[in-house]
Write a protein that holds these residues in place. Structure first.
Motif, PDB file in Angstrom:
ATOM      1  N   VAL A  40       0.865  -1.188   0.000  1.00 32.24           N
ATOM      2  CA  VAL A  40       0.000   0.000   0.000  1.00 32.24           C
ATOM      3  C   VAL A  40       0.903   1.241   0.000  1.00 32.24           C
ATOM      4  O   VAL A  40       2.010   1.221   0.522  1.00 32.24           O
ATOM      5  CB  VAL A  40      -0.949   0.040   1.226  1.00 32.24           C
ATOM      6  N   ALA A  41       0.407   2.318  -0.608  1.00 31.10           N
ATOM      7  CA  ALA A  41       1.187   3.545  -0.700  1.00 31.10           C
ATOM      8  C   ALA A  41       0.257   4.747  -0.691  1.00 31.10           C
ATOM      9  O   ALA A  41      -0.937   4.625  -1.006  1.00 31.10           O
ATOM     10  CB  ALA A  41       2.019   3.537  -1.984  1.00 31.10           C
ATOM     11  N   PRO A  82       3.951  18.720   8.590  1.00 31.55           N
ATOM     12  CA  PRO A  82       4.531  18.049   9.769  1.00 31.55           C
ATOM     13  C   PRO A  82       3.932  16.666  10.004  1.00 31.55           C
ATOM     14  O   PRO A  82       4.634  15.749  10.446  1.00 31.55           O
ATOM     15  CB  PRO A  82       4.175  18.993  10.930  1.00 31.55           C
ATOM     16  N   PHE A  83       2.647  16.518   9.690  1.00 29.50           N
ATOM     17  CA  PHE A  83       2.028  15.205   9.889  1.00 29.50           C
ATOM     18  C   PHE A  83       2.569  14.180   8.896  1.00 29.50           C
ATOM     19  O   PHE A  83       2.787  13.021   9.248  1.00 29.50           O
ATOM     20  CB  PHE A  83       0.499  15.299   9.801  1.00 29.50           C
ATOM     21  N   LEU A  84       2.795  14.610   7.656  1.00 27.37           N
ATOM     22  CA  LEU A  84       3.416  13.709   6.670  1.00 27.37           C
ATOM     23  C   LEU A  84       4.805  13.287   7.150  1.00 27.37           C
ATOM     24  O   LEU A  84       5.205  12.125   7.011  1.00 27.37           O
ATOM     25  CB  LEU A  84       3.522  14.394   5.310  1.00 27.37           C
ATOM     26  N   MET A  85       5.549  14.257   7.724  1.00 25.79           N
ATOM     27  CA  MET A  85       6.882  13.949   8.258  1.00 25.79           C
ATOM     28  C   MET A  85       6.788  12.890   9.359  1.00 25.79           C
ATOM     29  O   MET A  85       7.617  11.985   9.449  1.00 25.79           O
ATOM     30  CB  MET A  85       7.546  15.219   8.810  1.00 25.79           C
ATOM     31  N   GLN A  86       5.745  13.030  10.166  1.00 21.16           N
ATOM     32  CA  GLN A  86       5.560  12.070  11.264  1.00 21.16           C
ATOM     33  C   GLN A  86       5.281  10.662  10.720  1.00 21.16           C
ATOM     34  O   GLN A  86       5.876   9.683  11.174  1.00 21.16           O
ATOM     35  CB  GLN A  86       4.411  12.549  12.156  1.00 21.16           C
ATOM     36  N   GLU A 121       7.610   7.291  11.132  1.00 17.48           N
ATOM     37  CA  GLU A 121       7.108   6.047  11.730  1.00 17.48           C
ATOM     38  C   GLU A 121       7.198   4.875  10.762  1.00 17.48           C
ATOM     39  O   GLU A 121       6.932   3.729  11.132  1.00 17.48           O
ATOM     40  CB  GLU A 121       5.646   6.234  12.174  1.00 17.48           C
ATOM     41  N   ARG A 122       7.506   5.168   9.510  1.00 11.67           N
ATOM     42  CA  ARG A 122       7.642   4.149   8.461  1.00 11.67           C
ATOM     43  C   ARG A 122       6.401   3.259   8.348  1.00 11.67           C
ATOM     44  O   ARG A 122       6.504   2.058   8.127  1.00 11.67           O
ATOM     45  CB  ARG A 122       8.882   3.279   8.716  1.00 11.67           C
ATOM     46  N   THR A 123       5.244   3.881   8.493  1.00 10.70           N
ATOM     47  CA  THR A 123       3.993   3.134   8.370  1.00 10.70           C
ATOM     48  C   THR A 123       3.750   2.736   6.919  1.00 10.70           C
ATOM     49  O   THR A 123       3.288   1.646   6.616  1.00 10.70           O
ATOM     50  CB  THR A 123       2.801   3.996   8.826  1.00 10.70           C
ATOM     51  N   ILE A 124       4.051   3.655   6.030  1.00  6.97           N
ATOM     52  CA  ILE A 124       3.658   3.481   4.638  1.00  6.97           C
ATOM     53  C   ILE A 124       4.540   4.367   3.766  1.00  6.97           C
ATOM     54  O   ILE A 124       5.043   5.399   4.223  1.00  6.97           O
ATOM     55  CB  ILE A 124       2.158   3.859   4.481  1.00  6.97           C
ATOM     56  N   ARG A 125       4.752   3.952   2.535  1.00  3.17           N
ATOM     57  CA  ARG A 125       5.533   4.790   1.611  1.00  3.17           C
ATOM     58  C   ARG A 125       4.659   5.954   1.133  1.00  3.17           C
ATOM     59  O   ARG A 125       3.480   5.760   0.826  1.00  3.17           O
ATOM     60  CB  ARG A 125       5.971   3.965   0.402  1.00  3.17           C
ATOM     61  N   ILE A 126       5.242   7.131   1.063  1.00  4.33           N
ATOM     62  CA  ILE A 126       4.511   8.306   0.606  1.00  4.33           C
ATOM     63  C   ILE A 126       5.147   8.815  -0.684  1.00  4.33           C
ATOM     64  O   ILE A 126       6.348   9.058  -0.727  1.00  4.33           O
ATOM     65  CB  ILE A 126       4.533   9.437   1.659  1.00  4.33           C
ATOM     66  N   PHE A 127       4.311   8.939  -1.709  1.00  6.24           N
ATOM     67  CA  PHE A 127       4.769   9.542  -2.957  1.00  6.24           C
ATOM     68  C   PHE A 127       4.095  10.898  -3.093  1.00  6.24           C
ATOM     69  O   PHE A 127       2.970  11.092  -2.630  1.00  6.24           O
ATOM     70  CB  PHE A 127       4.427   8.653  -4.152  1.00  6.24           C
ATOM     71  N   GLY A 128       4.810  11.825  -3.724  1.00  7.90           N
ATOM     72  CA  GLY A 128       4.265  13.167  -3.876  1.00  7.90           C
ATOM     73  C   GLY A 128       3.933  13.460  -5.325  1.00  7.90           C
ATOM     74  O   GLY A 128       4.589  12.966  -6.241  1.00  7.90           O
ATOM     75  N   LEU A 129       2.872  14.246  -5.526  1.00  8.45           N
ATOM     76  CA  LEU A 129       2.568  14.777  -6.846  1.00  8.45           C
ATOM     77  C   LEU A 129       2.565  16.294  -6.683  1.00  8.45           C
ATOM     78  O   LEU A 129       1.681  16.854  -6.047  1.00  8.45           O
ATOM     79  CB  LEU A 129       1.216  14.258  -7.350  1.00  8.45           C
ATOM     80  N   ASN A 130       3.600  16.914  -7.201  1.00 12.81           N
ATOM     81  CA  ASN A 130       3.754  18.357  -7.061  1.00 12.81           C
ATOM     82  C   ASN A 130       2.946  19.020  -8.178  1.00 12.81           C
ATOM     83  O   ASN A 130       3.292  18.930  -9.352  1.00 12.81           O
ATOM     84  CB  ASN A 130       5.245  18.719  -7.138  1.00 12.81           C
ATOM     85  N   TRP A 131       1.857  19.684  -7.768  1.00  9.06           N
ATOM     86  CA  TRP A 131       0.811  20.096  -8.709  1.00  9.06           C
ATOM     87  C   TRP A 131       0.935  21.564  -9.080  1.00  9.06           C
ATOM     88  O   TRP A 131       0.857  22.418  -8.189  1.00  9.06           O
ATOM     89  CB  TRP A 131      -0.549  19.831  -8.050  1.00  9.06           C
ATOM     90  N   LYS A 132       1.130  21.851 -10.371  1.00  4.11           N
ATOM     91  CA  LYS A 132       1.126  23.222 -10.894  1.00  4.11           C
ATOM     92  C   LYS A 132       1.979  24.144 -10.027  1.00  4.11           C
ATOM     93  O   LYS A 132       1.508  25.155  -9.505  1.00  4.11           O
ATOM     94  CB  LYS A 132      -0.305  23.755 -10.978  1.00  4.11           C
ATOM     95  N   TYR A 151       8.708  12.281   1.322  1.00  7.77           N
ATOM     96  CA  TYR A 151       8.340  11.506   0.136  1.00  7.77           C
ATOM     97  C   TYR A 151       9.453  10.567  -0.300  1.00  7.77           C
ATOM     98  O   TYR A 151      10.628  10.921  -0.292  1.00  7.77           O
ATOM     99  CB  TYR A 151       8.010  12.451  -1.027  1.00  7.77           C
ATOM    100  N   GLU A 152       9.024   9.367  -0.736  1.00  3.17           N
ATOM    101  CA  GLU A 152       9.972   8.451  -1.358  1.00  3.17           C
ATOM    102  C   GLU A 152      10.399   9.010  -2.714  1.00  3.17           C
ATOM    103  O   GLU A 152      11.553   8.908  -3.106  1.00  3.17           O
ATOM    104  CB  GLU A 152       9.311   7.075  -1.531  1.00  3.17           C
ATOM    105  N   ALA A 153       9.447   9.594  -3.414  1.00  2.00           N
ATOM    106  CA  ALA A 153       9.746  10.278  -4.673  1.00  2.00           C
ATOM    107  C   ALA A 153       8.609  11.250  -4.967  1.00  2.00           C
ATOM    108  O   ALA A 153       7.471  11.032  -4.544  1.00  2.00           O
ATOM    109  CB  ALA A 153       9.878   9.276  -5.820  1.00  2.00           C
ATOM    110  N   VAL A 154       8.930  12.334  -5.677  1.00  2.00           N
ATOM    111  CA  VAL A 154       7.925  13.333  -6.042  1.00  2.00           C
ATOM    112  C   VAL A 154       7.913  13.477  -7.555  1.00  2.00           C
ATOM    113  O   VAL A 154       8.965  13.650  -8.178  1.00  2.00           O
ATOM    114  CB  VAL A 154       8.239  14.704  -5.390  1.00  2.00           C
ATOM    115  N   GLY A 155       6.730  13.388  -8.143  1.00  2.00           N
ATOM    116  CA  GLY A 155       6.588  13.634  -9.579  1.00  2.00           C
ATOM    117  C   GLY A 155       6.146  15.067  -9.796  1.00  2.00           C
ATOM    118  O   GLY A 155       5.316  15.575  -9.054  1.00  2.00           O
ATOM    119  N   VAL A 156       6.732  15.721 -10.809  1.00  2.00           N
ATOM    120  CA  VAL A 156       6.414  17.123 -11.067  1.00  2.00           C
ATOM    121  C   VAL A 156       5.352  17.209 -12.164  1.00  2.00           C
ATOM    122  O   VAL A 156       5.597  16.809 -13.308  1.00  2.00           O
ATOM    123  CB  VAL A 156       7.674  17.903 -11.486  1.00  2.00           C
TER     124      VAL A 156
END
Lengths: 178, 143
Positions: free
Chosen positions: A62-63, A80-84, A88-99, A116-121
């Motif tokens: 799951v991601a 800050p919550f995403l950082m938390q 905690e390494r609960t789940i991988r977080i990917f980012g979508l950097n929008w406009k 983020y593990e990775a961010v797509g632009v």
């Protein structure tokens, strides 16, 4: 008897209907993506534009896919919550950097930390349209097979995380690893 | 108060200027331009929900106009373009959502309310017709 009772019954029914209507959030738009395969995308990575981030990166476990931008006040509030979650390494977080401006986005992650593990632009917003994005921050929960399980529109909070996300994450992991 | 047609004219011209949200040139093909105008006038801007994509200055509305423009230019039909939007944003994106189980109440309620009103009206008229002409039709009124 009926002719006196009927108007009262109709009035009560109307009041109940309207009261229920008032409690609903008119800004909430249910996503037709839930339960369907995550939309395909192929975006340059923020850290390394020559490499592409695609929907395949989300598979395997799951991601989260978090839609954010530096112009979005709610994203700063949620950061800050995403950082938390990331720590905690609960789940991988990917980012979508929008406009957004990639330079500002990179600086944001430098200053506030990078969950983020990775961010797509997605500078022109084309991928965001495929995901039905209309207001950042939005967070999608995608299962190991690449299906969208849930979508949250608004900053993530501990309450939403515990109520909506954690049970779904656990249930999904329980199904995929019997 | 003295009227000043010159100042009035300036203000009228200003309001006309404010309407130009979509700055792209129109399609050369009249049919495609009509389809584009019809679609952008029917699609809700989800950021500012009481505006159409044609009216809104929101960046998302500009993106959606660009996508609709692209699909119209590719020669896609109205139904294909609507399907594209429905798949991504759901029924809410169209100001006139398609008829299906989740939108049935929305579409049928006015007809049903009209029918209920019509039946009630018919009953009142029928009852009053049966009353003798010399009796006041209003039962609750003073004698």
């Amino acid at each position: 008897m009926l002719r006196y009772l009927l108007p009262i019954v109709v009035l009560v029914a109307l009041v109940v209907l309207l009261a229920k209507g008032l409690q609903r959030d008119p800004g909430y738009v249910p996503s037709p993506l839930i339960g369907r395969e995550a939309p395909a995308f192929s975006l340059p990575r923020l850290d390394e534009p020559s490499r592409l981030l695609t929907q395949d990166a989300l598979r395997g476990d799951v991601a989260l896919l978090n839609v954010w931008a530096t112009w979005c006040a709610g994203c700063r509030q949620e950061h800050p919550f995403l950082m938390q979650i990331a720590s905690e390494r609960t789940i991988r977080i990917f980012g979508l950097n929008w406009k957004d401006d990639p330079v500002l986005a990179a600086r944001w992650l430098e200053q506030l930390g990078n969950p983020y593990e990775a961010v797509g632009v997605d500078q022109d917003g084309r991928a965001a349209i495929d995901w039905g994005v209309y207001g950042a921050p939005e967070t999608f929960l995608v299962d190991a097979a690449g299906r969208v399980l849930y979508k949250h529109i608004a900053p993530l909070t501990a309450e939403v995380w515990a109520r909506e996300f954690l049970p779904r994450i656990e249930a999904s992991r329980g199904r995929s690893t019997p | 108060m003295r009227s000043r047609p010159g100042i009035l004219l300036v203000f009228i011209l200003l309001t006309v200027q404010a309407l130009a949200v979509d700055t792209e040139p129109p399609f050369e093909d009249a049919e495609r331009e009509a389809l584009y105008q019809r679609l952008t006038g029917e699609v809700r801007c989800l950021v500012c929900q009481n505006q159409t994509v044609a009216d809104s200055t929101a960046p998302l509305a500009a993106d959606l106009r660009r996508e609709i423009r692209r699909m119209v230019a590719e020669g896609q039909t109205e139904a294909q373009i609507e399907d594209f939007l429905l798949e991504r944003y759901g029924d809410f994106v169209l100001y006139r959502p398609r008829f299906r189980s989740s939108t049935a109440v929305l579409w049928l309620a006015p007809v049903m309310l009209l029918a209920v009103g019509g039946v009630a009206l018919a009953r009142v008229i029928y009852r009053r017709r049966r009353l003798p002409a010399d009796v006041d039709a209003d039962e609750d009124g003073p004698p």
